[in-house]
Scaffold this motif. Structure first.
Motif, PDB file in Angstrom:
ATOM      1  N   GLY A 189      11.248  -9.484  72.201  1.00 17.55           N
ATOM      2  CA  GLY A 189      11.114  -8.726  70.957  1.00 17.55           C
ATOM      3  C   GLY A 189      12.048  -7.540  70.893  1.00 17.55           C
ATOM      4  N   ALA A 190      13.136  -7.583  71.680  1.00 22.69           N
ATOM      5  CA  ALA A 190      14.052  -6.435  71.761  1.00 22.69           C
ATOM      6  C   ALA A 190      14.644  -6.075  70.406  1.00 22.69           C
ATOM      7  CB  ALA A 190      15.175  -6.723  72.768  1.00 22.69           C
ATOM      8  N   ASN A 191      14.995  -7.069  69.595  1.00 26.02           N
ATOM      9  CA  ASN A 191      15.598  -6.769  68.293  1.00 26.02           C
ATOM     10  C   ASN A 191      14.606  -6.072  67.368  1.00 26.02           C
ATOM     11  OD1 ASN A 191      18.161  -7.745  68.833  1.00 26.02           O
ATOM     12  ND2 ASN A 191      17.701  -9.812  68.129  1.00 26.02           N
ATOM     13  N   SER A 192      13.372  -6.559  67.329  1.00 22.39           N
ATOM     14  CA  SER A 192      12.357  -5.944  66.466  1.00 22.39           C
ATOM     15  C   SER A 192      12.032  -4.531  66.927  1.00 22.39           C
ATOM     16  CB  SER A 192      11.086  -6.798  66.462  1.00 22.39           C
ATOM     17  OG  SER A 192      11.338  -8.073  65.909  1.00 22.39           O
ATOM     18  N   ILE A 193      11.817  -4.370  68.236  1.00 25.37           N
ATOM     19  CA  ILE A 193      11.470  -3.049  68.756  1.00 25.37           C
ATOM     20  C   ILE A 193      12.668  -2.115  68.662  1.00 25.37           C
ATOM     21  CG2 ILE A 193      10.695  -1.801  70.807  1.00 25.37           C
ATOM     22  CD1 ILE A 193       9.227  -4.359  71.657  1.00 25.37           C
ATOM     23  N   GLY A 194      13.886  -2.639  68.916  1.00 25.94           N
ATOM     24  CA  GLY A 194      15.089  -1.814  68.790  1.00 25.94           C
ATOM     25  C   GLY A 194      15.288  -1.318  67.366  1.00 25.94           C
ATOM     26  N   ALA A 195      14.983  -2.170  66.380  1.00 28.49           N
ATOM     27  CA  ALA A 195      15.088  -1.750  64.976  1.00 28.49           C
ATOM     28  C   ALA A 195      14.089  -0.645  64.668  1.00 28.49           C
ATOM     29  CB  ALA A 195      14.859  -2.946  64.050  1.00 28.49           C
ATOM     30  N   ALA A 196      12.880  -0.742  65.243  1.00 33.91           N
ATOM     31  CA  ALA A 196      11.872   0.301  65.025  1.00 33.91           C
ATOM     32  C   ALA A 196      12.316   1.620  65.658  1.00 33.91           C
ATOM     33  CB  ALA A 196      10.536  -0.147  65.609  1.00 33.91           C
ATOM     34  N   ILE A 197      12.906   1.543  66.842  1.00 34.03           N
ATOM     35  CA  ILE A 197      13.417   2.757  67.497  1.00 34.03           C
ATOM     36  C   ILE A 197      14.517   3.396  66.655  1.00 34.03           C
ATOM     37  CG2 ILE A 197      14.640   3.623  69.524  1.00 34.03           C
ATOM     38  CD1 ILE A 197      13.289   1.418  71.151  1.00 34.03           C
ATOM     39  N   ALA A 198      15.439   2.573  66.145  1.00 36.50           N
ATOM     40  CA  ALA A 198      16.542   3.092  65.331  1.00 36.50           C
ATOM     41  C   ALA A 198      16.031   3.726  64.041  1.00 36.50           C
ATOM     42  CB  ALA A 198      17.521   1.960  65.014  1.00 36.50           C
ATOM     43  N   LEU A 268      12.479   6.449  55.172  1.00 38.08           N
ATOM     44  CA  LEU A 268      12.689   5.008  55.377  1.00 38.08           C
ATOM     45  C   LEU A 268      11.352   4.269  55.363  1.00 38.08           C
ATOM     46  CD1 LEU A 268      15.131   5.388  58.405  1.00 38.08           C
ATOM     47  CD2 LEU A 268      15.778   5.072  56.023  1.00 38.08           C
ATOM     48  N   LEU A 269      10.539   4.557  54.359  1.00 39.48           N
ATOM     49  CA  LEU A 269       9.161   4.076  54.355  1.00 39.48           C
ATOM     50  C   LEU A 269       9.059   2.560  54.438  1.00 39.48           C
ATOM     51  CD1 LEU A 269       7.394   6.461  51.822  1.00 39.48           C
ATOM     52  CD2 LEU A 269       7.446   6.554  54.307  1.00 39.48           C
ATOM     53  N   GLU A 270       9.822   1.857  53.649  1.00 36.30           N
ATOM     54  CA  GLU A 270       9.708   0.397  53.640  1.00 36.30           C
ATOM     55  C   GLU A 270      10.173  -0.204  54.963  1.00 36.30           C
ATOM     56  OE1 GLU A 270       8.238  -1.537  51.479  1.00 36.30           O
ATOM     57  OE2 GLU A 270       7.680   0.266  50.368  1.00 36.30           O
ATOM     58  N   THR A 271      11.266   0.344  55.487  1.00 32.47           N
ATOM     59  CA  THR A 271      11.767  -0.163  56.764  1.00 32.47           C
ATOM     60  C   THR A 271      10.770   0.077  57.878  1.00 32.47           C
ATOM     61  OG1 THR A 271      14.054   0.218  56.098  1.00 32.47           O
ATOM     62  CG2 THR A 271      13.627   0.025  58.457  1.00 32.47           C
ATOM     63  N   ARG A 272      10.203   1.271  57.923  1.00 29.38           N
ATOM     64  CA  ARG A 272       9.263   1.604  58.992  1.00 29.38           C
ATOM     65  C   ARG A 272       7.950   0.842  58.823  1.00 29.38           C
ATOM     66  NH1 ARG A 272       9.038   7.921  59.766  1.00 29.38           N
ATOM     67  NH2 ARG A 272       8.451   7.348  61.887  1.00 29.38           N
ATOM     68  N   ARG A 273       7.538   0.609  57.582  1.00 27.17           N
ATOM     69  CA  ARG A 273       6.324  -0.182  57.347  1.00 27.17           C
ATOM     70  C   ARG A 273       6.533  -1.607  57.853  1.00 27.17           C
ATOM     71  NH1 ARG A 273       1.849  -0.103  54.232  1.00 27.17           N
ATOM     72  NH2 ARG A 273       2.426   1.920  53.353  1.00 27.17           N
ATOM     73  N   TYR A 274       7.685  -2.172  57.556  1.00 21.88           N
ATOM     74  CA  TYR A 274       7.968  -3.528  58.032  1.00 21.88           C
ATOM     75  C   TYR A 274       8.043  -3.560  59.548  1.00 21.88           C
ATOM     76  CZ  TYR A 274      10.477  -7.807  59.094  1.00 21.88           C
ATOM     77  OH  TYR A 274      10.838  -9.014  59.632  1.00 21.88           O
ATOM     78  N   SER A 275       8.628  -2.509  60.167  1.00 24.69           N
ATOM     79  CA  SER A 275       8.750  -2.465  61.625  1.00 24.69           C
ATOM     80  C   SER A 275       7.382  -2.487  62.292  1.00 24.69           C
ATOM     81  CB  SER A 275       9.522  -1.214  62.051  1.00 24.69           C
ATOM     82  OG  SER A 275      10.866  -1.275  61.621  1.00 24.69           O
ATOM     83  N   VAL A 276       6.423  -1.766  61.727  1.00 22.95           N
ATOM     84  CA  VAL A 276       5.071  -1.757  62.285  1.00 22.95           C
ATOM     85  C   VAL A 276       4.479  -3.162  62.270  1.00 22.95           C
ATOM     86  CG1 VAL A 276       2.708  -0.944  61.943  1.00 22.95           C
ATOM     87  CG2 VAL A 276       4.613   0.655  61.728  1.00 22.95           C
ATOM     88  N   GLU A 277       4.590  -3.826  61.137  1.00 20.67           N
ATOM     89  CA  GLU A 277       4.017  -5.166  61.016  1.00 20.67           C
ATOM     90  C   GLU A 277       4.743  -6.160  61.902  1.00 20.67           C
ATOM     91  OE1 GLU A 277       4.309  -5.781  56.846  1.00 20.67           O
ATOM     92  OE2 GLU A 277       2.789  -4.273  56.359  1.00 20.67           O
ATOM     93  N   ASP A 278       6.060  -5.987  62.063  1.00 20.44           N
ATOM     94  CA  ASP A 278       6.833  -6.886  62.916  1.00 20.44           C
ATOM     95  C   ASP A 278       6.457  -6.702  64.380  1.00 20.44           C
ATOM     96  OD1 ASP A 278       8.704  -8.930  63.138  1.00 20.44           O
ATOM     97  OD2 ASP A 278      10.359  -7.559  63.510  1.00 20.44           O
ATOM     98  N   VAL A 279       6.302  -5.449  64.820  1.00 20.44           N
ATOM     99  CA  VAL A 279       5.887  -5.176  66.198  1.00 20.44           C
ATOM    100  C   VAL A 279       4.508  -5.752  66.471  1.00 20.44           C
ATOM    101  CG1 VAL A 279       5.171  -3.321  67.763  1.00 20.44           C
ATOM    102  CG2 VAL A 279       7.344  -3.140  66.540  1.00 20.44           C
ATOM    103  N   CYS A 280       3.612  -5.624  65.510  1.00 15.87           N
ATOM    104  CA  CYS A 280       2.251  -6.147  65.687  1.00 15.87           C
ATOM    105  C   CYS A 280       2.257  -7.650  65.914  1.00 15.87           C
ATOM    106  CB  CYS A 280       1.387  -5.806  64.466  1.00 15.87           C
ATOM    107  SG  CYS A 280       0.883  -4.067  64.390  1.00 15.87           S
ATOM    108  N   ARG A 281       3.182  -8.345  65.260  1.00 13.03           N
ATOM    109  CA  ARG A 281       3.268  -9.795  65.471  1.00 13.03           C
ATOM    110  C   ARG A 281       3.630 -10.125  66.914  1.00 13.03           C
ATOM    111  NH1 ARG A 281       4.880 -10.136  59.941  1.00 13.03           N
ATOM    112  NH2 ARG A 281       6.997  -9.440  60.415  1.00 13.03           N
ATOM    113  N   TRP A 282       4.503  -9.343  67.512  1.00 11.67           N
ATOM    114  CA  TRP A 282       4.918  -9.615  68.891  1.00 11.67           C
ATOM    115  C   TRP A 282       3.764  -9.446  69.870  1.00 11.67           C
ATOM    116  CZ3 TRP A 282       9.029 -12.141  70.401  1.00 11.67           C
ATOM    117  CH2 TRP A 282      10.135 -12.197  69.565  1.00 11.67           C
ATOM    118  N   PHE A 283       2.844  -8.550  69.566  1.00 11.18           N
ATOM    119  CA  PHE A 283       1.731  -8.292  70.485  1.00 11.18           C
ATOM    120  C   PHE A 283       0.422  -8.946  70.036  1.00 11.18           C
ATOM    121  CE2 PHE A 283       4.746  -4.903  71.387  1.00 11.18           C
ATOM    122  CZ  PHE A 283       4.771  -4.922  72.762  1.00 11.18           C
TER     123      PHE A 283
END
Length: 408
Positions: A189-198, A268-283
């Motif tokens: 999940g490096a790409n998803s988590i890396g996007a959330a970090i960025a 970056l509300l929409e981006t960060r909202r999507y990042s949360v949901e994407d990270v949740c899928r990985w876990f």
């Protein structure tokens, strides 16, 4: 000298393997900061950087805390599908005192965090003779297969390198342990988590400048290089959140025009909202569990309750089954595996309100499935003994044809 050089070479090779495999750096330091994996967002993702993302932290935390606080016991099979709770040294290790420093809750919380995040959680089996007396978590460890394709563990402890065989290590695997090792969520999940970090860093950068968008200075006159440097130095004194509200004086015909950026874009509300949901899928954790709700969704209600039950069924229960099977395979003595087994009390996950719990206990009592004292146990009330430990059943129902007829 030759021995020293060979030992140093082995140490360097082990450090390189640790960085490549995503395990702890054998040179010491933060046990969570492991080499790392590159992401499309240009950020290096390892356990330390991943846990800096609130969604990752809470997904790992919630999963680890739920599992570590569930009651665990060892049972022995009896006649007629009955069972008896086992009181043994192994039960003391698993349920109370795994080692001199940790409680059972702390031990299982750490093991689960490693298994969920990295795919593998390991502990050394401590023996006194042939008797298991404790489990010690291993952090600086690299699991690998030797030339005979046997699983072994390279460890670095108190300045020494050593190798442990598989029968000396209690190893919890995460998802996808087909080759004997679990798959790392931070690796895949490096790409998803890396996007959330960025995204977090970008939003933080905007906030560090008082959430003020960049502006432009205009003038009818031309400035030379020295004047531009002087002007930039002046403007630097007015940038940053700590300097918000200060008044800037402009001269020589200079005029400031702010470039507008609305708060939603700044955060970056929409981006960060999507990042949360994407990270949740990985876990495998529903966003509602970590306090993130979709637009228009409330944090309470029957719909949320159904989501929680789904998480406990699809997310937590598979991990519990894995742990139970691993305890059976690695910790319960081989001569007792057909009679003993480990089991978590899954009912402890399902907390009900007082009315629902009262209705449940009443139905279980009147249906003959639970005694009065067993119901009091669930309410943390003392047992009364006597008839309270007997099973009863409601017998008011009868055949229609017998109504109105007297017994003869």
């Amino acid at each position: 000298m030759i021995r020293f050089l060979k030992a140093a070479a082995r140490g360097i090779k082990q450090e390189l393997r640790a960085g490549e495999s995503g395990w702890v750096n054998l040179s010491g330091g933060d046990p969570w900061s492991v080499g790392g994996h590159s992401s499309a967002a240009g950020k290096t993702v390892n356990a330390t950087t991943a846990l800096a993302v609130s969604a990752v932290w809470d997904c790992v935390r919630k999963t680890a805390q739920v599992i570590s606080t569930l009651p665990l016991a060892i049972y022995e099979k009896g006649e007629g599908d009955s069972r008896v709770k086992v009181e043994d040294d192994l039960c003391e290790i698993l349920c109370e005192n795994p080692n001199r420093e940790q409680t059972a809750v702390e031990f299982w919380e750490g093991m689960t965090a490693h298994a969920v995040l990295r795919g593998n959680g390991c502990a050394e089996k401590i023996f006194l003779g042939k008797r298991l007396v404790g489990l010690k978590p291993l952090l600086n460890i690299t699991p690998k297969r030797n030339s005979a394709s046997e699983l072994v563990y390279d460890i670095y402890d108190r300045g020494k390198h050593s190798t442990l065989p598989a029968d000396k290590v209690f190893h919890l695997r995460g998802f996808g342990a087909g080759d004997g090792l679990g798959m790392s969520a931070i690796k895949y999940g490096a790409n998803s988590i890396g996007a959330a970090i960025a995204a977090d860093e970008t939003a933080g950068s905007v906030f560090s400048n008082a959430m003020m968008a960049a502006g432009v200075l205009s003038s009818e006159h031309s400035l030379n290089a020295e004047q531009r440097d002087q002007l930039q130095a002046i403007l630097t004194k007015f940038s940053g959140s700590s300097k918000a509200g200060k008044i800037l004086t402009l001269e020589a015909g200079l005029a400031y025009k702010q470039l507008q950026m609305n708060p939603e874009d700044a955060q970056l509300l929409e981006t960060r909202r999507y990042s949360v949901e994407d990270v949740c899928r990985w876990f495998g954790v529903p966003p509602i569990v970590i306090g993130h709700s979709a637009e228009g969704q409330t944090m309470w209600g029957s719909g949320v309750e159904a989501v929680m039950l789904s998480w406990l069924t699809l997310g937590i229960n598979p991990l519990l089954v894995k742990y139970e099977k691993r305890i059976l395979k690695d910790l319960i003595p081989i001569e007792k595996r057909k009679r003993w087994y480990a089991e978590y009390n899954r009912e402890a996950m399902l907390q009900m309100d007082s009315k629902a719990k009262g209705d449940f206990l009443l139905k279980m009592r009147m249906g003959g499935f639970m005694s009065g004292d067993e119901g009091r146990d669930k309410l943390n009330l003392p047992r009364r003994g006597g008839n309270s430990d007997e099973l009863v059943v409601q017998t008011s129902m009868g055949l229609v044809d017998l109504l109105g007829k007297e017994d003869k």
